[in-house]
Design a protein around this motif. Structure first.
Motif, PDB file in Angstrom:
ATOM      1  N   GLU A   1       0.823  -1.203   0.000  1.00 39.83           N
ATOM      2  CA  GLU A   1       0.000   0.000   0.000  1.00 39.83           C
ATOM      3  C   GLU A   1       0.863   1.261   0.000  1.00 39.83           C
ATOM      4  O   GLU A   1       1.825   1.365   0.766  1.00 39.83           O
ATOM      5  N   ALA A   2       0.508   2.198  -0.877  1.00 41.17           N
ATOM      6  CA  ALA A   2       1.203   3.478  -0.949  1.00 41.17           C
ATOM      7  C   ALA A   2       0.176   4.593  -0.860  1.00 41.17           C
ATOM      8  O   ALA A   2      -0.944   4.468  -1.372  1.00 41.17           O
ATOM      9  N   VAL A   3       0.573   5.692  -0.215  1.00 43.48           N
ATOM     10  CA  VAL A   3      -0.304   6.867  -0.109  1.00 43.48           C
ATOM     11  C   VAL A   3       0.391   8.061  -0.756  1.00 43.48           C
ATOM     12  O   VAL A   3       1.531   8.370  -0.418  1.00 43.48           O
ATOM     13  N   VAL A   4      -0.299   8.691  -1.692  1.00 43.25           N
ATOM     14  CA  VAL A   4       0.189   9.921  -2.304  1.00 43.25           C
ATOM     15  C   VAL A   4      -0.648  11.064  -1.736  1.00 43.25           C
ATOM     16  O   VAL A   4      -1.868  11.079  -1.888  1.00 43.25           O
ATOM     17  N   ILE A   5       0.017  11.988  -1.048  1.00 43.00           N
ATOM     18  CA  ILE A   5      -0.694  13.089  -0.404  1.00 43.00           C
ATOM     19  C   ILE A   5      -0.800  14.259  -1.368  1.00 43.00           C
ATOM     20  O   ILE A   5       0.205  14.805  -1.806  1.00 43.00           O
TER      21      ILE A   5
ATOM     22  N   ALA B   1       0.943   8.279  -8.892  1.00 42.35           N
ATOM     23  CA  ALA B   1       0.005   7.175  -8.707  1.00 42.35           C
ATOM     24  C   ALA B   1      -0.068   6.314  -9.962  1.00 42.35           C
ATOM     25  O   ALA B   1      -0.079   5.073  -9.889  1.00 42.35           O
ATOM     26  N   ARG B   2      -0.108   6.951 -11.124  1.00 38.87           N
ATOM     27  CA  ARG B   2      -0.213   6.202 -12.380  1.00 38.87           C
ATOM     28  C   ARG B   2       1.033   5.356 -12.632  1.00 38.87           C
ATOM     29  O   ARG B   2       0.921   4.197 -13.059  1.00 38.87           O
TER      30      ARG B   2
ATOM     31  N   VAL C   1      -2.981   2.078  -4.240  1.00 38.51           N
ATOM     32  CA  VAL C   1      -2.491   3.450  -4.115  1.00 38.51           C
ATOM     33  C   VAL C   1      -3.648   4.345  -3.680  1.00 38.51           C
ATOM     34  O   VAL C   1      -4.697   4.383  -4.339  1.00 38.51           O
ATOM     35  N   PHE C   2      -3.454   5.042  -2.561  1.00 39.83           N
ATOM     36  CA  PHE C   2      -4.425   6.004  -2.060  1.00 39.83           C
ATOM     37  C   PHE C   2      -3.938   7.401  -2.451  1.00 39.83           C
ATOM     38  O   PHE C   2      -2.796   7.764  -2.168  1.00 39.83           O
TER      39      PHE C   2
END
Length: 462
Positions: A160-164, A174-175, A205-206
């Motif tokens: 899991e990854a989070v892009v703020i 994200a892409r 990806v969030f």
């Protein structure tokens, strides 16, 4: 006959003395757009474009995702500027170190700063230094071949990854994380970034924004691309879209198209389909803490509500409630700030840009682009700003007698004295040909060279 010869000599002398010499510091979009406008407006001019790296085109080369080739087509326009006989590209020159602003202002009629915003902004929240919380600029720089980012350590052995944030940089990141690797192999992504993505375990990806779905800053085209990714499903939160559909008729055309696309995707996301990757756009959340001791384990977000009468003026306010999202990789894409490259430049440290009034700094010193305005995700804004400042320069040059300036003749002597190897546009084309040849052997557009020393050797010896 004697009269004609004398007249010719007078014209030649006037050309030497009256040709304005302009130095542009920074070879990114703002610099090239400004040069393009100046060439159009000034009948006679000499423009020298200085760049810290041996490579021109700045963020078009280093900031655009490798699978987003359409935007890179603007390089064709910049190429025409670079080969104009009135323009000289000078790479591998660091202003503030190899040459000072004072040197430039003394030897040019105009000095235009367009060196951009090189550093990412910090969130200044607890845990920001936890392992695997990554600067978006460094992440993008790694897959785009920025020399200083080649050794960046990123752990993609997480699910899991989070892009703020929800700007164009965020959606590009994200892409790239969600795109099947086979789709990237033919692009000019760096080999080491491609290798890392081949072994990536990132599956979810969030992409988290602090305001609502109607304020997201990414372009509609970018949203459409990520929604159409192969084997990737988008999960929206339906509660984020309460009352949104009723507001669609009141929106401007651009915002309306994007909201309609989101609403359509919300409906389609309910359908079952085959997928291996997942995208979660989440709204009304502000990051308040990165969780974890030695490595990132999650991010704590404050739940927001919008306050304000119009969409444009609405601001996000924390409600006092919180939500945690588990993740092993965090990317804080909240914008960039410029730096003061020379102590003589008036600089606003808090805002991260050079002090100026509509592009005028002081005397013969001007500024355009991100270093003047702050970062923006839309290239047309940079173009518009650069054109406006170029027009200001043209008007002020026209209303004042142009003093005789030494320009490149003086600057080259300064650089020669300091032993600085400069890279011309022809030298850069040598480097690019080598990159294309190496890429062709791997079925790619080009294989990027990320070692500055190697670039300089190619420029000098090939």
């Amino acid at each position: 006959m004697r009269f004609n010869i004398l007249n010719s000599c007078i014209r030649s002398l006037c050309t030497v003395q009256c040709t304005p010499k302009i130095c542009i510091v920074g070879a990114g979009p703002a610099g090239f757009y400004a040069a393009q406008k100046l060439l159009k407006d000034l009948t006679i001019v000499k423009i020298d474009i200085l760049e810290k790296l041996p490579i021109p085109f700045g963020l078009i080369r280093y900031g655009v995702a490798p699978d987003y080739s359409e935007l890179k087509n603007v390089i064709n326009t910049f190429h025409k500027v670079a080969i104009n006989p009135h323009v000289k590209f000078v790479g591998n020159v660091t202003v503030g170190l190899d040459v000072t602003i004072k040197d430039l202002r003394e030897n040019y009629n105009v000095v235009l700063l367009t060196y951009g915003a090189q550093f990412d902004r910090l969130l200044n929240i607890p845990g920001e230094n936890v392992n695997n919380v990554i600067s978006p600029q460094n992440f993008v720089g790694r897959y785009n071949g920025v020399p200083e980012n080649k050794n960046l350590k990123i752990n993609l052995d997480v699910e899991e990854a989070v892009v703020i944030d929800q700007n164009n940089v965020a959606i590009d990141i994200a892409r790239i994380l969600l795109t099947p690797v086979d789709k990237l192999k033919s692009t000019d992504i760096t080999s080491y970034a491609l290798e890392a993505l081949c072994h990536s375990k990132v599956r979810k990806v969030f992409m988290v924004g602090r305001r609502g779905p109607m304020q997201a800053a990414f372009m509609t085209a970018k949203l459409r691309e990520i929604l159409n990714l192969e084997s990737c499903r988008t999960f929206w939160r339906e509660q984020d879209f309460e009352n949104v559909e009723a507001m669609v008729p009141t929106l401007d055309r651009t915002r309306k198209r994007q909201i309609e696309l989101k609403l359509q995707s919300v409906k389609e996301s309910k359908c079952d389909s085959m997928y291996t990757k997942e995208l979660y756009p989440i709204f009304l959340r502000s990051s308040v803490e990165f969780l974890g001791d030695k490595k990132l384990e999650g991010i704590k977000f404050a739940i927001n509500q919008l306050r304000g009468e119009t969409i444009q003026n609405q601001v996000a306010e924390m409600t006092g409630d919180f939500e945690e999202i588990s993740c092993g990789l965090g990317l804080r894409s909240i914008g960039y700030k410029a730096v003061q490259i020379d102590n003589s430049i008036p600089f606003n440290t808090d805002k991260g840009h050079v002090e100026n009034t509509n592009g005028k700094v002081e005397g013969n010193l001007y500024i355009a682009g991100w270093a003047a305005t702050g970062s923006t995700d839309v290239l047309i804004k940079t173009m518009t700003n650069a054109f406006q400042v170029a027009k200001l320069i043209h008007n002020e040059l026209s209303s004042n007698t142009t003093k005789q300036a030494h320009g490149w003749a003086a600057l080259s002597e300064i650089l020669k004295t300091k032993g600085v190897q400069t890279v011309s546009y022809e030298d850069w084309q040598k480097i690019d040909r080598v990159k294309q040849e190496r890429g062709k052997r791997q079925g790619k557009v080009r294989e990027k060279i990320v070692d500055v020393k190697e670039m300089l050797e190619i420029a000098e010896n090939v």
